[in-house]
Design an enzyme around this catalytic site. Structure first.
Site, short mmCIF file in Angstrom:
data_model
loop_
_atom_site.label_atom_id
_atom_site.label_comp_id
_atom_site.label_asym_id
_atom_site.label_seq_id
_atom_site.Cartn_x
_atom_site.Cartn_y
_atom_site.Cartn_z
CB SER A 148 -0.91 -0.01 1.39
OG SER A 148 -1.35 1.43 1.52
CE1 TYR A 162 -3.90 -1.75 5.02
CE2 TYR A 162 -3.05 0.54 4.28
CZ TYR A 162 -3.64 -0.66 3.99
OH TYR A 162 -3.80 -1.16 2.72
N1 LIG Z 1 -8.50 -0.22 -1.93
C1 LIG Z 1 -7.48 0.49 -1.71
O1 LIG Z 1 -7.62 1.83 -1.83
C2 LIG Z 1 -6.24 -0.01 -1.21
C3 LIG Z 1 -5.06 0.72 -1.14
C4 LIG Z 1 -3.97 -0.08 -0.87
C5 LIG Z 1 -3.76 -1.09 -0.73
N2 LIG Z 1 -4.92 -1.98 -0.76
C6 LIG Z 1 -4.75 -3.18 -0.56
O2 LIG Z 1 -5.40 -4.13 -1.46
C7 LIG Z 1 -5.59 -5.38 -0.83
C8 LIG Z 1 -7.05 -5.89 -0.77
O3 LIG Z 1 -7.76 -5.59 -1.67
P1 LIG Z 1 -9.53 -5.81 -2.13
O4 LIG Z 1 -9.91 -5.13 -2.92
O5 LIG Z 1 -9.08 -7.27 -2.69
O6 LIG Z 1 -10.10 -6.16 -0.57
P2 LIG Z 1 -11.30 -6.81 -0.05
O7 LIG Z 1 -11.59 -6.30 1.27
O8 LIG Z 1 -12.38 -6.36 -1.17
O9 LIG Z 1 -11.18 -8.26 -0.41
C9 LIG Z 1 -10.35 -8.96 0.22
C10 LIG Z 1 -10.68 -10.54 0.76
O10 LIG Z 1 -9.89 -10.83 1.45
C11 LIG Z 1 -10.67 -11.71 2.37
N3 LIG Z 1 -9.87 -12.09 3.60
C12 LIG Z 1 -9.71 -11.20 4.70
N4 LIG Z 1 -8.94 -11.66 5.60
C13 LIG Z 1 -8.46 -12.97 5.32
C14 LIG Z 1 -7.70 -13.94 5.63
N5 LIG Z 1 -7.18 -13.81 6.88
N6 LIG Z 1 -7.47 -15.08 5.02
C15 LIG Z 1 -8.01 -15.14 3.92
N7 LIG Z 1 -8.88 -14.34 3.14
C16 LIG Z 1 -9.02 -13.14 3.88
C17 LIG Z 1 -11.85 -11.10 2.54
O11 LIG Z 1 -12.81 -12.20 2.82
C18 LIG Z 1 -12.15 -10.69 1.19
O12 LIG Z 1 -12.99 -11.62 0.29
C19 LIG Z 1 -5.05 -5.49 0.45
O13 LIG Z 1 -3.81 -5.95 0.77
C20 LIG Z 1 -5.20 -4.09 0.79
O14 LIG Z 1 -4.33 -3.55 1.91
C21 LIG Z 1 -6.38 -1.36 -0.94
#
Ligand SMILES: NC(=O)c1ccc[n+]([C@@H]2O[C@H](COP(=O)([O-])OP(=O)(O)OC[C@H]3O[C@@H](n4cnc5c(N)ncnc54)[C@H](O)[C@@H]3O)[C@@H](O)[C@H]2O)c1
Length: 261
Positions: A148, A162
């Site tokens: 991130s 985070y």
């Molecule tokens: N959206 C943003 O602005 C942004 C910015 C920077 C980084 N990120 C990163 O993007 C990644 C996630 O993106 P996304 O859009 O797919 O998120 P999301 O929350 O939509 O989906 C993540 C999935 O991960 C699953 N999950 C959560 N914890 C878990 C675990 N312990 N084991 C297995 N599955 C698990 C959830 O059930 C969910 O289905 C993260 O690493 C986040 O830090 C997002």
């Protein structure tokens, strides 16, 4: 169907979405399958991963759902074993799982700190622990860790646990990249900036609708990214097109990391 990942097998962690719509992991899993990869869709919420599988099925792609909490060693070991059982190998590990947290040192409880570090950082150590020996046997592989922008820049709201977990993701990426560089295994990180995904919906609930406009204004390109922007970067890093790239920390952020306002 494209063929940029033809004959490849991918594990995508967090392949569901935490809310309605398409998150980074879901978009990446769909794109990998669209480009010919067979994908194991790992998620602690199998219902969410099943929705991803349905979309892949509709496009006649190949995938399977695996229920795993990637912060647990046993689940990671079983996930890799299942991938080998199903598809015989693992070419791509896409470590997408990550959960958000707001608060500084005073506001963050010890158990929250431990949970964020465990889900966001320890999980990537654990998946690598079990995937890398398989890739080493094959003499090839690509690992992509979703970090991130919070790992390298601080925003207006403190996100100590985070940010620290994602800083650890960058270090883990570079350290493993060097260790495995001569073994045909590439390890890179993607640094998403402000991406409009279901993950940021709780921010809206907490801080109001204006937060989405503020996020767009904060970016040199004047808009938030989409999950597909992250997925396209992942596709490049997963494919052999990036065969001379390892240890990269790649921003996907509309220029945000370069901007001093
Ligand atoms: N959206 C943003 O602005 C942004 C910015 C920077 C980084 N990120 C990163 O993007 C990644 C996630 O993106 P996304 O859009 O797919 O998120 P999301 O929350 O939509 O989906 C993540 C999935 O991960 C699953 N999950 C959560 N914890 C878990 C675990 N312990 N084991 C297995 N599955 C698990 C959830 O059930 C969910 O289905 C993260 O690493 C986040 O830090 C997002």
């Amino acid at each position: 169907m494209g063929n940029r990942l033809k004959d490849k097998v991918a594990i995508v962690t967090g392949a569901g979405s935490s809310g309605e719509g398409i998150g980074n992991g879901k978009a990446t899993a769909i794109l990998f399958a669209r480009e010919g990869a067979r994908a194991l869709l790992a998620d602690c919420n199998p219902e969410a991963a099943i929705l991803t599988k349905r979309m892949i099925d509709e496009e006649e792609g190949e995938s399977e759902v695996f229920e795993a909490d990637v912060s647990r060693a046993k689940d990671c070991e079983a996930m890799v074993a299942r991938c080998i059982e199903l598809y015989g190998k693992v070419d791509i590990l896409h470590n997408n799982v990550g959960i958000g947290w707001l608060g500084g040192a005073v506001e963050t409880m010890e158990e929250d700190w431990d949970r964020i570090i465990s889900v966001n950082l320890k999980s990537m150590f654990l998946t690598c622990k079990y995937v890398l020996p398989e890739m080493e046997k094959q003499g090839s592989g690509s690992v992509i860790n979703v970090s991130s922008l919070a790992s390298i820049r601080s925003g207006p709201y403190p996100q100590l646990a985070y940010s620290s977990s994602k800083g650890g993701v960058n270090s883990l990426t570079q350290s493993l990249a060097v260790q495995y560089a001569r073994k045909g295994i590439r390890i890179n990180a993607i640094v998403p900036g402000l991406i409009d995904t279901p993950l940021v919906q709780p921010l809206k609930a907490l801080l109001g609708e204006e937060i989405m406009e503020a996020r767009a204004r904060a970016v040199p390109m004047g808009r938030q990214g989409e999950a597909w922007d992250v997925a396209m970067a992942a596709l490049f890093l997963a494919s052999d097109e990036s065969k001379y790239i390892t240890g990269a920390i790649l921003p996907v952020d509309g220029g945000l990391s370069c901007w001093v306002k």
